[in-house]
Design an enzyme around this catalytic site. Structure first.
Site, mmCIF file in Angstrom:
data_model
loop_
_atom_site.group_PDB
_atom_site.id
_atom_site.type_symbol
_atom_site.label_atom_id
_atom_site.label_comp_id
_atom_site.label_asym_id
_atom_site.label_seq_id
_atom_site.Cartn_x
_atom_site.Cartn_y
_atom_site.Cartn_z
ATOM 1 N N CYS A 80 36.080 45.462 49.619
ATOM 2 C CA CYS A 80 36.071 46.460 48.626
ATOM 3 C C CYS A 80 35.230 46.429 47.438
ATOM 4 O O CYS A 80 34.751 45.174 47.212
ATOM 5 C CB CYS A 80 37.449 46.826 48.097
ATOM 6 N N CYS A 114 41.164 44.235 47.297
ATOM 7 C CA CYS A 114 41.963 45.128 47.941
ATOM 8 C C CYS A 114 42.706 44.595 49.217
ATOM 9 O O CYS A 114 43.670 45.338 49.313
ATOM 10 C CB CYS A 114 40.984 46.114 48.500
ATOM 11 N N CYS A 158 43.369 50.201 43.616
ATOM 12 C CA CYS A 158 44.486 50.234 42.716
ATOM 13 C C CYS A 158 43.900 51.180 41.558
ATOM 14 O O CYS A 158 44.711 51.985 41.098
ATOM 15 C CB CYS A 158 45.135 48.885 42.275
ATOM 16 N N ARG A 192 45.529 54.545 40.004
ATOM 17 C CA ARG A 192 45.866 54.646 38.745
ATOM 18 C C ARG A 192 45.205 56.193 38.384
ATOM 19 O O ARG A 192 45.930 56.759 37.678
ATOM 20 C CB ARG A 192 45.675 53.533 37.967
ATOM 21 N N CYS A 235 43.069 45.872 42.274
ATOM 22 C CA CYS A 235 41.686 45.941 43.019
ATOM 23 C C CYS A 235 40.982 47.333 42.576
ATOM 24 O O CYS A 235 41.605 48.279 41.885
ATOM 25 C CB CYS A 235 41.751 45.969 44.286
#
Length: 173
Positions: free
Chosen positions: A104, A130, A44, A48, A41
Protein backbone atom coordinates in the site's frame (compact mmCIF):
# COMPACT_ATOMS: atom_id res chain seq x y z
CA UNK A 1 -41.91 0.34 14.58
CA UNK A 2 -40.88 2.16 11.41
CA UNK A 3 -42.89 5.21 12.49
CA UNK A 4 -40.95 5.24 15.77
CA UNK A 5 -37.67 5.10 13.85
CA UNK A 6 -38.80 8.04 11.73
CA UNK A 7 -39.75 10.03 14.83
CA UNK A 8 -36.42 9.09 16.42
CA UNK A 9 -34.60 10.65 13.45
CA UNK A 10 -36.33 13.97 14.26
CA UNK A 11 -34.62 14.13 17.67
CA UNK A 12 -31.26 15.77 18.22
CA UNK A 13 -30.38 13.06 20.74
CA UNK A 14 -30.46 10.38 18.05
CA UNK A 15 -27.95 12.27 15.94
CA UNK A 16 -25.76 12.97 18.95
CA UNK A 17 -25.85 9.27 19.79
CA UNK A 18 -24.58 8.48 16.29
CA UNK A 19 -21.89 11.15 16.66
CA UNK A 20 -20.85 9.74 20.05
CA UNK A 21 -20.59 6.22 18.63
CA UNK A 22 -18.40 7.39 15.76
CA UNK A 23 -16.29 9.47 18.14
CA UNK A 24 -15.72 6.35 20.25
CA UNK A 25 -14.48 4.53 17.13
CA UNK A 26 -12.09 7.40 16.31
CA UNK A 27 -10.79 7.60 19.88
CA UNK A 28 -10.37 3.82 19.99
CA UNK A 29 -8.20 3.99 16.86
CA UNK A 30 -6.08 6.73 18.46
CA UNK A 31 -5.84 4.70 21.67
CA UNK A 32 -4.56 1.72 19.73
CA UNK A 33 -2.06 3.96 17.96
CA UNK A 34 -0.69 5.86 20.93
CA UNK A 35 -1.17 3.47 23.86
CA UNK A 36 -0.81 0.07 22.23
CA UNK A 37 1.69 1.18 19.57
CA UNK A 38 -0.38 -0.07 16.64
CA UNK A 39 0.94 1.80 13.61
CA UNK A 40 -1.81 3.00 11.25
CA UNK A 41 -1.41 2.29 7.55
CA UNK A 42 -2.63 4.53 4.75
CA UNK A 43 -5.91 2.59 4.52
CA UNK A 44 -6.38 3.03 8.28
CA UNK A 45 -5.89 6.76 7.83
CA UNK A 46 -8.44 6.82 5.01
CA UNK A 47 -10.88 4.90 7.21
CA UNK A 48 -10.39 7.50 9.93
CA UNK A 49 -11.15 10.22 7.40
CA UNK A 50 -14.31 8.43 6.26
CA UNK A 51 -15.41 8.04 9.87
CA UNK A 52 -14.73 11.76 10.37
CA UNK A 53 -17.13 12.34 7.48
CA UNK A 54 -19.72 10.24 9.28
CA UNK A 55 -19.14 12.26 12.45
CA UNK A 56 -19.64 15.45 10.46
CA UNK A 57 -22.87 14.07 8.95
CA UNK A 58 -24.16 13.21 12.44
CA UNK A 59 -23.38 16.73 13.67
CA UNK A 60 -25.17 18.22 10.65
CA UNK A 61 -28.19 16.09 11.53
CA UNK A 62 -28.03 17.28 15.13
CA UNK A 63 -28.09 20.93 14.07
CA UNK A 64 -31.64 20.89 12.73
CA UNK A 65 -33.14 17.38 12.83
CA UNK A 66 -36.68 18.57 12.03
CA UNK A 67 -35.70 20.27 8.77
CA UNK A 68 -34.68 19.00 5.32
CA UNK A 69 -31.08 19.30 6.58
CA UNK A 70 -31.79 15.91 8.17
CA UNK A 71 -31.95 14.37 4.68
CA UNK A 72 -28.59 15.89 3.79
CA UNK A 73 -27.19 14.35 6.97
CA UNK A 74 -28.65 10.94 6.14
CA UNK A 75 -27.09 11.02 2.65
CA UNK A 76 -23.76 12.04 4.21
CA UNK A 77 -24.15 9.19 6.69
CA UNK A 78 -24.69 6.67 3.88
CA UNK A 79 -21.80 7.96 1.75
CA UNK A 80 -19.37 7.95 4.69
CA UNK A 81 -20.46 4.51 5.94
CA UNK A 82 -20.14 3.07 2.41
CA UNK A 83 -16.66 4.57 2.01
CA UNK A 84 -15.60 3.24 5.42
CA UNK A 85 -16.88 -0.21 4.46
CA UNK A 86 -15.09 -0.16 1.10
CA UNK A 87 -11.76 0.84 2.66
CA UNK A 88 -12.05 -1.67 5.52
CA UNK A 89 -12.96 -4.40 3.00
CA UNK A 90 -9.92 -3.52 0.88
CA UNK A 91 -7.64 -3.71 3.90
CA UNK A 92 -9.22 -6.99 5.02
CA UNK A 93 -8.55 -8.50 1.59
CA UNK A 94 -4.92 -7.34 1.73
CA UNK A 95 -4.53 -8.91 5.16
CA UNK A 96 -6.23 -12.19 4.31
CA UNK A 97 -4.75 -12.57 0.82
CA UNK A 98 -1.49 -10.58 0.77
CA UNK A 99 -0.10 -10.02 -2.73
CA UNK A 100 3.44 -11.15 -3.43
CA UNK A 101 4.93 -7.84 -4.49
CA UNK A 102 2.35 -5.10 -4.12
CA UNK A 103 2.15 -2.88 -1.09
CA UNK A 104 0.00 0.00 0.00
CA UNK A 105 1.02 3.64 -0.31
CA UNK A 106 3.29 5.21 2.28
CA UNK A 107 1.78 8.68 2.00
CA UNK A 108 -1.91 9.53 1.93
CA UNK A 109 -3.32 11.22 -1.15
CA UNK A 110 -5.87 13.64 0.22
CA UNK A 111 -7.21 16.35 -2.07
CA UNK A 112 -5.16 19.56 -2.13
CA UNK A 113 -8.09 21.45 -0.65
CA UNK A 114 -8.28 18.99 2.30
CA UNK A 115 -4.75 17.97 3.34
CA UNK A 116 -5.78 16.25 6.57
CA UNK A 117 -2.32 14.76 7.03
CA UNK A 118 -0.87 18.29 7.19
CA UNK A 119 -3.63 19.78 9.31
CA UNK A 120 -3.85 16.88 11.78
CA UNK A 121 -0.65 14.85 11.44
CA UNK A 122 -1.12 13.03 14.74
CA UNK A 123 -4.33 11.48 13.38
CA UNK A 124 -3.89 11.23 9.61
CA UNK A 125 -0.20 10.34 9.09
CA UNK A 126 0.34 6.66 8.24
CA UNK A 127 3.33 4.86 9.71
CA UNK A 128 2.36 1.21 9.26
CA UNK A 129 1.83 -1.43 6.59
CA UNK A 130 -1.66 -2.31 5.32
CA UNK A 131 -0.95 -6.03 5.44
CA UNK A 132 0.04 -6.09 9.13
CA UNK A 133 -2.79 -7.63 11.10
CA UNK A 134 -1.69 -6.31 14.47
CA UNK A 135 -4.45 -6.53 17.08
CA UNK A 136 -7.14 -9.21 16.94
CA UNK A 137 -10.24 -9.93 18.98
CA UNK A 138 -12.14 -13.19 18.47
CA UNK A 139 -9.77 -13.93 15.57
CA UNK A 140 -10.81 -10.76 13.74
CA UNK A 141 -8.56 -7.80 12.94
CA UNK A 142 -9.52 -4.16 13.37
CA UNK A 143 -10.26 -3.95 9.65
CA UNK A 144 -12.59 -6.95 9.84
CA UNK A 145 -14.42 -5.44 12.81
CA UNK A 146 -14.79 -2.20 10.91
CA UNK A 147 -16.26 -4.06 7.92
CA UNK A 148 -19.05 -5.31 10.17
CA UNK A 149 -19.52 -2.02 12.02
CA UNK A 150 -19.64 0.08 8.87
CA UNK A 151 -21.99 -2.39 7.16
CA UNK A 152 -24.29 -2.14 10.18
CA UNK A 153 -24.11 1.65 10.15
CA UNK A 154 -24.90 1.69 6.43
CA UNK A 155 -27.91 -0.60 6.83
CA UNK A 156 -29.26 1.46 9.73
CA UNK A 157 -28.74 4.63 7.70
CA UNK A 158 -30.53 3.08 4.74
CA UNK A 159 -33.45 2.12 6.95
CA UNK A 160 -33.57 5.65 8.39
CA UNK A 161 -33.63 7.01 4.83
CA UNK A 162 -36.43 4.66 3.77
CA UNK A 163 -38.65 5.61 6.71
CA UNK A 164 -38.35 9.29 5.73
CA UNK A 165 -40.53 8.62 2.69
CA UNK A 166 -44.18 9.59 3.12
CA UNK A 167 -46.56 6.73 3.75
CA UNK A 168 -49.37 6.25 1.25
CA UNK A 169 -52.77 7.03 2.76
CA UNK A 170 -55.35 4.28 2.95
CA UNK A 171 -58.61 4.99 1.13
CA UNK A 172 -61.71 4.33 3.17
CA UNK A 173 -64.81 3.59 1.32
Amino acid sequence: MLRKLKLFSFHRGAWLLLAAGVLVLELTALGFQYYLDQKPCVLCVYQRAALAGLLLAALVGAIAPKTPLRLVAIIGWLVAAEKTFTLAWEQTQLQLHPPLFATCDFFPRFPQWLPLNHWFPAIFTPTGNCMDKGWELLSMTMAQWLVGISAGLFLIGLLVLVVQMPCPRKNKG
